[in-house]
Design an enzyme around this catalytic site. Sequence first.
Site, PDB file in Angstrom:
ATOM      1  N   ARG A 177       0.840  -1.206   0.000  1.00 56.44           N
ATOM      2  CA  ARG A 177       0.000   0.000   0.000  1.00 56.44           C
ATOM      3  C   ARG A 177       0.878   1.260   0.000  1.00 56.44           C
ATOM      4  O   ARG A 177       0.566   2.255  -0.651  1.00 56.44           O
ATOM      5  CB  ARG A 177      -0.872  -0.046   1.257  1.00 56.44           C
ATOM      6  CG  ARG A 177      -1.651   1.207   1.559  1.00 56.44           C
ATOM      7  CD  ARG A 177      -2.367   1.023   2.901  1.00 56.44           C
ATOM      8  NE  ARG A 177      -3.252   2.132   3.201  1.00 56.44           N
ATOM      9  CZ  ARG A 177      -4.055   2.162   4.258  1.00 56.44           C
ATOM     10  NH1 ARG A 177      -4.099   1.164   5.102  1.00 56.44           N
ATOM     11  NH2 ARG A 177      -4.835   3.217   4.480  1.00 56.44           N
ATOM     12  N   SER A 235       5.308   9.911  13.432  1.00 51.29           N
ATOM     13  CA  SER A 235       4.390   8.801  13.132  1.00 51.29           C
ATOM     14  C   SER A 235       4.160   7.926  14.368  1.00 51.29           C
ATOM     15  O   SER A 235       4.970   7.912  15.293  1.00 51.29           O
ATOM     16  CB  SER A 235       4.960   7.979  11.965  1.00 51.29           C
ATOM     17  OG  SER A 235       6.335   7.762  12.156  1.00 51.29           O
ATOM     18  N   ASN A 250       1.562   2.034  15.067  1.00 57.31           N
ATOM     19  CA  ASN A 250       0.750   0.992  14.435  1.00 57.31           C
ATOM     20  C   ASN A 250       0.929   0.877  12.918  1.00 57.31           C
ATOM     21  O   ASN A 250       0.594  -0.153  12.344  1.00 57.31           O
ATOM     22  CB  ASN A 250      -0.732   1.151  14.805  1.00 57.31           C
ATOM     23  CG  ASN A 250      -1.331   2.454  14.345  1.00 57.31           C
ATOM     24  OD1 ASN A 250      -0.603   3.391  14.017  1.00 57.31           O
ATOM     25  ND2 ASN A 250      -2.639   2.534  14.308  1.00 57.31           N
ATOM     26  N   TYR A 251       1.410   1.929  12.293  1.00 61.56           N
ATOM     27  CA  TYR A 251       1.764   1.878  10.862  1.00 61.56           C
ATOM     28  C   TYR A 251       3.100   2.601  10.698  1.00 61.56           C
ATOM     29  O   TYR A 251       3.152   3.665  10.075  1.00 61.56           O
ATOM     30  CB  TYR A 251       0.718   2.607  10.011  1.00 61.56           C
ATOM     31  CG  TYR A 251      -0.539   1.832   9.688  1.00 61.56           C
ATOM     32  CD1 TYR A 251      -0.620   1.032   8.545  1.00 61.56           C
ATOM     33  CD2 TYR A 251      -1.666   1.936  10.496  1.00 61.56           C
ATOM     34  CE1 TYR A 251      -1.792   0.351   8.230  1.00 61.56           C
ATOM     35  CE2 TYR A 251      -2.837   1.258  10.191  1.00 61.56           C
ATOM     36  CZ  TYR A 251      -2.889   0.465   9.051  1.00 61.56           C
ATOM     37  OH  TYR A 251      -4.050  -0.207   8.743  1.00 61.56           O
ATOM     38  N   GLU A 258      -3.660  13.767  12.836  1.00 68.36           N
ATOM     39  CA  GLU A 258      -4.625  12.665  12.826  1.00 68.36           C
ATOM     40  C   GLU A 258      -4.486  11.964  14.163  1.00 68.36           C
ATOM     41  O   GLU A 258      -3.432  11.431  14.483  1.00 68.36           O
ATOM     42  CB  GLU A 258      -4.316  11.701  11.667  1.00 68.36           C
ATOM     43  CG  GLU A 258      -4.388  12.325  10.285  1.00 68.36           C
ATOM     44  CD  GLU A 258      -5.774  12.843   9.905  1.00 68.36           C
ATOM     45  OE1 GLU A 258      -6.773  12.438  10.524  1.00 68.36           O
ATOM     46  OE2 GLU A 258      -5.846  13.683   8.986  1.00 68.36           O
ATOM     47  N   CYS A 293      -6.613   3.513  14.535  1.00 68.74           N
ATOM     48  CA  CYS A 293      -7.447   4.670  14.906  1.00 68.74           C
ATOM     49  C   CYS A 293      -8.854   4.484  14.375  1.00 68.74           C
ATOM     50  O   CYS A 293      -9.828   4.904  14.981  1.00 68.74           O
ATOM     51  CB  CYS A 293      -6.838   5.954  14.353  1.00 68.74           C
ATOM     52  SG  CYS A 293      -6.646   5.942  12.578  1.00 68.74           S
ATOM     53  N   THR A 294      -8.971   3.834  13.213  1.00 73.45           N
ATOM     54  CA  THR A 294     -10.262   3.670  12.555  1.00 73.45           C
ATOM     55  C   THR A 294     -10.966   2.370  12.931  1.00 73.45           C
ATOM     56  O   THR A 294     -11.963   2.015  12.295  1.00 73.45           O
ATOM     57  CB  THR A 294     -10.074   3.677  11.024  1.00 73.45           C
ATOM     58  OG1 THR A 294      -9.006   2.776  10.734  1.00 73.45           O
ATOM     59  CG2 THR A 294      -9.775   5.040  10.480  1.00 73.45           C
ATOM     60  N   ARG A 319      -9.413   4.020   6.662  1.00 75.40           N
ATOM     61  CA  ARG A 319      -8.799   5.226   6.077  1.00 75.40           C
ATOM     62  C   ARG A 319      -8.791   5.182   4.557  1.00 75.40           C
ATOM     63  O   ARG A 319      -9.017   6.186   3.898  1.00 75.40           O
ATOM     64  CB  ARG A 319      -7.369   5.354   6.620  1.00 75.40           C
ATOM     65  CG  ARG A 319      -6.519   6.435   5.985  1.00 75.40           C
ATOM     66  CD  ARG A 319      -5.277   6.688   6.825  1.00 75.40           C
ATOM     67  NE  ARG A 319      -4.610   5.460   7.193  1.00 75.40           N
ATOM     68  CZ  ARG A 319      -3.371   5.127   6.818  1.00 75.40           C
ATOM     69  NH1 ARG A 319      -2.662   5.937   6.072  1.00 75.40           N
ATOM     70  NH2 ARG A 319      -2.823   3.982   7.204  1.00 75.40           N
TER      71      ARG A 319
HETATM   72  P1  NAP Z   1       1.543   8.417  20.732  1.00 77.56           P
HETATM   73  O1  NAP Z   1       1.956   7.817  22.010  1.00 77.56           O
HETATM   74  O2  NAP Z   1       0.799   9.691  20.760  1.00 77.56           O
HETATM   75  O3  NAP Z   1       2.875   8.561  19.868  1.00 77.56           O
HETATM   76  C1  NAP Z   1       2.843   9.029  18.553  1.00 77.56           C
HETATM   77  C2  NAP Z   1       4.178   9.639  18.204  1.00 77.56           C
HETATM   78  O4  NAP Z   1       4.371  10.826  18.967  1.00 77.56           O
HETATM   79  C3  NAP Z   1       5.380   8.749  18.511  1.00 77.56           C
HETATM   80  O5  NAP Z   1       6.338   8.928  17.506  1.00 77.56           O
HETATM   81  C4  NAP Z   1       5.872   9.304  19.826  1.00 77.56           C
HETATM   82  O6  NAP Z   1       7.234   9.034  20.074  1.00 77.56           O
HETATM   83  C5  NAP Z   1       5.656  10.783  19.587  1.00 77.56           C
HETATM   84  N1  NAP Z   1       5.618  11.626  20.784  1.00 77.56           N
HETATM   85  C6  NAP Z   1       5.317  11.298  22.057  1.00 77.56           C
HETATM   86  N2  NAP Z   1       5.388  12.405  22.852  1.00 77.56           N
HETATM   87  C7  NAP Z   1       5.727  13.437  22.049  1.00 77.56           C
HETATM   88  C8  NAP Z   1       5.945  14.842  22.254  1.00 77.56           C
HETATM   89  N3  NAP Z   1       5.843  15.402  23.466  1.00 77.56           N
HETATM   90  N4  NAP Z   1       6.274  15.593  21.203  1.00 77.56           N
HETATM   91  C9  NAP Z   1       6.403  15.053  19.975  1.00 77.56           C
HETATM   92  N5  NAP Z   1       6.212  13.743  19.711  1.00 77.56           N
HETATM   93  C10 NAP Z   1       5.872  12.955  20.739  1.00 77.56           C
HETATM   94  O7  NAP Z   1       0.632   7.403  19.887  1.00 77.56           O
HETATM   95  P2  NAP Z   1       0.856   5.861  19.582  1.00 77.56           P
HETATM   96  O8  NAP Z   1       0.683   5.099  20.862  1.00 77.56           O
HETATM   97  O9  NAP Z   1       2.105   5.645  18.790  1.00 77.56           O
HETATM   98  O10 NAP Z   1      -0.376   5.552  18.592  1.00 77.56           O
HETATM   99  C11 NAP Z   1      -1.636   5.239  19.078  1.00 77.56           C
HETATM  100  C12 NAP Z   1      -2.556   6.434  19.015  1.00 77.56           C
HETATM  101  O11 NAP Z   1      -2.464   7.044  17.742  1.00 77.56           O
HETATM  102  C13 NAP Z   1      -4.018   6.068  19.164  1.00 77.56           C
HETATM  103  O12 NAP Z   1      -4.676   7.034  19.943  1.00 77.56           O
HETATM  104  C14 NAP Z   1      -4.553   6.108  17.745  1.00 77.56           C
HETATM  105  O13 NAP Z   1      -5.929   6.324  17.642  1.00 77.56           O
HETATM  106  C15 NAP Z   1      -3.746   7.204  17.171  1.00 77.56           C
HETATM  107  N6  NAP Z   1      -3.651   7.066  15.715  1.00 77.56           N
HETATM  108  C16 NAP Z   1      -4.396   7.894  14.943  1.00 77.56           C
HETATM  109  C17 NAP Z   1      -4.374   7.780  13.555  1.00 77.56           C
HETATM  110  C18 NAP Z   1      -5.219   8.654  12.673  1.00 77.56           C
HETATM  111  O14 NAP Z   1      -4.945   8.691  11.462  1.00 77.56           O
HETATM  112  N7  NAP Z   1      -6.227   9.337  13.191  1.00 77.56           N
HETATM  113  C19 NAP Z   1      -3.532   6.836  12.969  1.00 77.56           C
HETATM  114  C20 NAP Z   1      -2.775   6.016  13.786  1.00 77.56           C
HETATM  115  C21 NAP Z   1      -2.838   6.151  15.162  1.00 77.56           C
HETATM  116  P3  NAP Z   1       7.647   7.832  21.065  1.00 77.56           P
HETATM  117  O15 NAP Z   1       7.172   6.591  20.427  1.00 77.56           O
HETATM  118  O16 NAP Z   1       9.113   7.961  21.127  1.00 77.56           O
HETATM  119  O17 NAP Z   1       6.961   8.101  22.372  1.00 77.56           O
HETATM  120  O1  G3H Z   2      -4.547   3.800  12.838  1.00 73.81           O
HETATM  121  C1  G3H Z   2      -4.907   4.638  12.029  1.00 73.81           C
HETATM  122  C2  G3H Z   2      -4.774   4.438  10.603  1.00 73.81           C
HETATM  123  O2  G3H Z   2      -4.833   5.676   9.943  1.00 73.81           O
HETATM  124  C3  G3H Z   2      -5.853   3.499  10.141  1.00 73.81           C
HETATM  125  O3  G3H Z   2      -5.674   3.132   8.833  1.00 73.81           O
HETATM  126  O4  G3H Z   2      -7.986   2.330   8.399  1.00 73.81           O
HETATM  127  O5  G3H Z   2      -6.132   1.767   6.855  1.00 73.81           O
HETATM  128  O6  G3H Z   2      -6.234   0.740   9.126  1.00 73.81           O
HETATM  129  P1  G3H Z   2      -6.554   1.927   8.279  1.00 73.81           P
END
Ligand code: NAP
Ligand code: G3H
Length: 486
Positions: A111, A159, A162-163, A258, A292-293, A445
């Site tokens: 993808r 980023s 999860n991806y 996002e 997230c989705t 997505r």
């Molecule tokens: P996360 O803990 O928020 O971490 C995301 C990124 O932010 C990581 O690279 C992390 O680095 C970095 N980070 C942490 N603290 C930071 C700060 N103070 N300043 C700048 N960067 C910082 O999220 P995650 O656990 O990886 O992912 C899960 C979450 O992401 C879920 O809530 C999910 O719904 C959301 N998500 C949303 C989407 C969307 O498209 N809407 C897509 C995917 C995931 P470290 O790993 O080094 O802490």
């Molecule tokens: O985790 C968040 C991703 O943007 C979801 O992508 O719907 O293709 O799994 P996806």
Amino acid sequence: MFENIKEGIVYKNLLNGEWIKSKSESTIDVHSPVNGDVIGKVQAMTKDEIDKTIENSKIAQKNWAEKPLNERAAVLHKCADLLEENISVLSDFLQKEIAKNKSSAISEVKRTASFIRFTADEAKHMEGETITGDNFPGFKKNKVSVVHRVPLGTVLAISPFNYPINLSVSKIAPALAAGNSVILKPPSQGSISALYVAELFNKAGIPKGVLNTVTGKGSEIGDYIVTHPGIDFINFTGSTEVGKHIAVIAGMVPMLMELGGKDAAIVLEDSDLRDAAKDIVAGAYIYSGQRCTAIKRVLAINDISDELAPLMLEEIKNLKVGMPEDDCEVTPLINNSAADFVQELIDDALKKGAKLLIGNKRKENLMYPTLLDNVTTDMRIAWEEPFGPVLPILRVQSVEEAIEIANKSQYGLQSSVFTKNIDYAFHVASKLEVGTVQINDKTERGPDHFPFLGVKASGMGTQGIRYSIEAMSRKKVIVLNIHEFS
Ligand code: NAP
Ligand code: G3H
């Protein structure tokens, strides 16, 4: 292909086309969620090194922006080819580093290659416009506005785990196509997969300094990098908590975010319940719900849950639970604390009277798919994002009540509506406060050229190939004042 990026299991960072170690001599262990083994160590970069990286990116960006767009696009096509050639290394590593099952890992890489190619081609169609002055009272045709798009400068791409490949590249490729340089801060858990991809971009001929990487714990270096005056745009995907924090501290830097979601599946009485059950289960449990989705709550009208729940149970029993290499849909969660959190939500719901239909079984960080019925709005699982394989069913009395509960969430990413009445589905869709409503399918997505956005606590700005290029470029207006001859 990857000999430069590591020494033993110690991975380096890409700076100005070279792979270097941090002077901090400090590294972060990356453990596999599959068995806890240390599968690599990444550099914990210092603030001084971050300064140098940003400085280097800013210098490199100037020449990159000058490069003809068709040449930038050609390099991106080469990146896509290399990604596909290395699909097996990349997808194997995804399985180890983030416990994504084999077929999903392969599909993430494929993808991503398609995403890069589409981006390279789309960028060539980002044309400008000319506007003549006489459209507005008091002005004449001799004033001509020539509008075209220019890059923003240096983009910081952050980023989530999860991806780590796709959600890194879905920032990098549109940013590069638009003529920006990029600094990639990958998730610590997922950073190695992302570093492999950075090397492929490097090998494909992205000029020195146009793509640099920064590794280190977000909690330690995140605030420093997002508030750095050298950053011209922040493209972040991750949790709402971190996203909100960045939005507060970063000041007047444009951003695309996002964030989290609590996507509802609203199931109406006239829907094809078997199809709905299939879609909901796939939407909720694939990759253990760490999307997230993912569908994160079911709002079932009247008593259709009596029919829907057994159909969902049939589907859940078909899910394979186990290890990524066995291509199980439900694999270990990213770490033990993620599993503890999911368990907390399940325990809270059961204590408050939810009915357990299946699951509530755990082996360390491997959580079995859990389905809860009779969930009520006083339970945490009705509102919080578990990011794990647990799905609550809330029984509601009317569509209006379903819409009200759906909209009460702090999140607004997507929703699904299942019904055979398409006219009515459009009515329901128009009432839902989310970025996207899926009629008769799970929330997701893709395809990646569709606009993808969250409202409320689910994000700001719109991603999706064309929209991401637009977000990471701006209009430049040059007004030509043509001399008038009488
Ligand atoms: P996360 O803990 O928020 O971490 C995301 C990124 O932010 C990581 O690279 C992390 O680095 C970095 N980070 C942490 N603290 C930071 C700060 N103070 N300043 C700048 N960067 C910082 O999220 P995650 O656990 O990886 O992912 C899960 C979450 O992401 C879920 O809530 C999910 O719904 C959301 N998500 C949303 C989407 C969307 O498209 N809407 C897509 C995917 C995931 P470290 O790993 O080094 O802490
Ligand atoms: O985790 C968040 C991703 O943007 C979801 O992508 O719907 O293709 O799994 P996806």
